[in-house]
Design an enzyme around this catalytic site. Structure first.
Site, short mmCIF file in Angstrom:
data_model
loop_
_atom_site.label_atom_id
_atom_site.label_comp_id
_atom_site.label_asym_id
_atom_site.label_seq_id
_atom_site.Cartn_x
_atom_site.Cartn_y
_atom_site.Cartn_z
N GLU A 97 -8.69 4.12 -2.03
CA GLU A 97 -8.84 5.09 -0.94
C GLU A 97 -9.32 6.40 -1.55
O GLU A 97 -8.65 6.98 -2.40
CB GLU A 97 -7.51 5.31 -0.20
N TYR A 127 -7.53 12.01 -1.79
CA TYR A 127 -8.36 12.56 -0.72
C TYR A 127 -8.65 14.03 -0.98
O TYR A 127 -7.80 14.75 -1.53
CB TYR A 127 -7.63 12.45 0.63
N ASN A 148 0.85 -1.20 0.00
CA ASN A 148 0.00 0.00 0.00
C ASN A 148 0.88 1.24 0.00
O ASN A 148 1.87 1.30 0.75
CB ASN A 148 -0.87 0.02 1.27
N GLU A 149 0.55 2.19 -0.82
CA GLU A 149 1.27 3.48 -0.87
C GLU A 149 2.78 3.25 -0.74
O GLU A 149 3.44 3.81 0.14
CB GLU A 149 0.76 4.45 0.20
#
Ligand code: AHR
Length: 500
Positions: A304, A248, A172-173
């Site tokens: 996300e 985001y 992840n990331e």
């Protein structure tokens, strides 16, 4: 006044149910308290999972759940979370608040939760601080049915039959909290790790998700695809089923972020305009993906997304707990319409996060639980799951404040397997209502009904007033020939179902 033309005889791509997916990380009160309270809790539960939360999520037809992170995933060692609970290792959750993680929610509990929810499973593996062996053994533990050390260990821990892993994330990331890697380095790691994510079950393939870019890092997307496609023999191309993207919405930027509940008209439009940016991100990353994968076999996985504000006053800054207003409902409505419109490429998306963290659909306080405005948007939009996106054209004015201009009405339309047409539309103006004419070309309208979420831009649900924002019937739907007339109040989200 806005005008929409729908070409009901022009079906486009399928809207995968997974686009309405969720994300639950070991972060703050998402897993512990929010979902898992343990079997001995006074809060009604089944095998430790809160009944109110499970019931609410089933109502919006949660299709898939991603776990255990997030940044947490690249520090998670799955063997700490199996076996007798009292013997499980305690660790520090270094990313999120430095609290003690007692590992009482682990692999068995995750699959039990997904069983209760009736949803698909998306497990995120550890590349940043884990080993290939650790990842390979986790997959063996979860999915192998024969005689092997890991399958035997699973049986010893009480699970005879293997589970189904639908999606598996390789890190992840990894450009950040997942190891601070450069794109080419990560892409090589992806190729290495995914080699050992074996398919043990006949007739069931694990979809392998490659770690994608942060926001507009197009170089990451290009470099990773170059290494995984151009520099990889064609027979290995199919080993990537999805490439992730994280974005985001922070109205005031990453450092300041801004309050979840106190904002003026300008910040409201700024937030919505930043939500619209998702459209550009998908188009640009998608164009790079088209170069390497013109047949669109690799899904864009927005695993996300959501609003990220300053935490609620008095709460642990590492817990990312924020309230949720009608502004969040607008962001959800815009974003889900964008995903639907790009359903030829976007095959899964996971709201961050499901309970008590960031743009949550549910908030809990002890035994109380409330549904946020964002929850109700998912309720309105659930009818798109598995539908065929229909070609459509919207004519709408621009609105906003200063440099923050957005189209007044956001929309998407799909047709379900029974032939019914589902339209979702959002009026983004917090000041003005608007008339919307919807012409359904090629359809004889027999019946039309709808539901609506509406409120002042700051309106929210609280534990004292849990139904301050709730769905209501959409009244005043007029039909004239092939055209529907409806009035959208300021700051509203609607779902209209039309049967021919
Ligand atoms: O959702 C919160 C965090 O945001 C996740 O752990 C991480 O992947 C992202 O930076």
């Amino acid at each position: 006044m806005a005008r929409l033309t729908v070409y009901t005889d022009r079906p486009l791509s399928t809207i995968e149910p997974e686009v309405y997916g969720h994300f639950s990380e070991h972060l703050g009160r998402c897993i512990y308290e929010g979902i898992y309270v343990g079997e001995d809790s006074h809060i009604p539960n089944v095998n430790g999972m809160r009944c109110d939360v499970v019931e609410a999520l089933k109502h919006i037809r949660i299709p898939v759940l991603r776990w255990p992170g997030g940044c947490f995933a690249d520090e998670y060692h799955w063997k700490d979370g199996i076996g007798p609970k009292q013997a499980r290792k305690k660790m520090i959750n270094t990313h999120w608040g430095g609290v003690v993680e007692d590992n009482s929610f682990g692999t068995h509990e995750f699959f039990e939760l997904c069983r209760q929810l009736g949803c698909k499973t998306y497990v995120n593996g550890n590349v940043g601080s884990g080993t290939v062996q650790e990842m390979a053994e986790w997959v063996e533990y979860m999915t192998f049915d024969g005689v092997s050390p890991m399958a035997d260990l699973r049986r010893k821990n009480g699970q005879e039959r293997p589970w189904k892993v639908d999606y598996f994330g390789i890190g992840n990331e990894n450009w950040g909290c997942g190891g601070n890697m450069l794109p080419q380095y990560y892409a090589n790691e992806y190729r290495r790790y995914r080699t050992y994510v074996r398919d043990f079950q006949e007739g069931h393939r694990i979809n392998r998700i490659c770690g994608g870019a942060n926001v507009a890092d197009y170089e990451w997307t290009r470099e990773v695809l170059d290494t995984c496609f151009r520099r990889t023999p064609p027979e290995c191309h199919g080993k990537m089923d999805g490439l992730s993207l994280h974005y985001y919405v922070h109205p005031e930027g990453w450092e300041i972020k801004g309050s979840a509940t106190e904002f003026d008209s300008e910040v409201y439009y700024k937030t919505l305009s930043k939500a619209y940016y998702m459209d550009e991100l998908i188009a640009k990353h998608g164009a790079i993906m088209d170069e390497y994968d013109p047949d669109k076999k690799v899904g864009m996985i927005v695993d996300e997304w959501g609003t990220w504000f300053t935490v609620e006053p008095g709460t642990n800054p590492g817990f990312l707990y924020q309230q949720n207003t009608m502004r969040d409902a607008m962001v959800a409505g815009i974003t889900l319409n964008i995903f639907n419109q790009h359903s030829d490429r976007v095959k899964m998306a996971n709201l961050a996060q499901m309970v008590n963290v960031l743009q949550a659909v549910l908030l809990t306080d002890g035994e109380q639980m409330i549904k946020t405005p964002t929850y109700h948007v998912f309720d309105l939009y659930k009818h798109h799951q598995n539908g065929k996106l229909l070609d459509s054209q919207m004519d709408t004015p621009q609105i906003g404040q200063g440099e923050w201009q957005v189209p007044m009405v956001s929309h998407s339309v799909s047709r379900d397997s029974s032939g019914a047409v589902h339209l979702t539309a959002v009026n983004l103006s917090h000041q003005e209502g608007t008339a919307l004419d919807i012409q359904l070309l090629g359809m004889d309208i027999r019946k039309a009904r709808g539901q609506m979420l509406q409120g002042e831009m700051h309106q929210m649900n609280t534990f004292a007033q849990p139904d301050n924002v709730a769905l209501e019937e959409l009244t005043g739907l007029g039909v004239q020939g092939d055209t529907l007339h409806v009035t959208l109040p300021p700051c509203s989200v609607v779902h209209i179902c039309v049967e021919g």
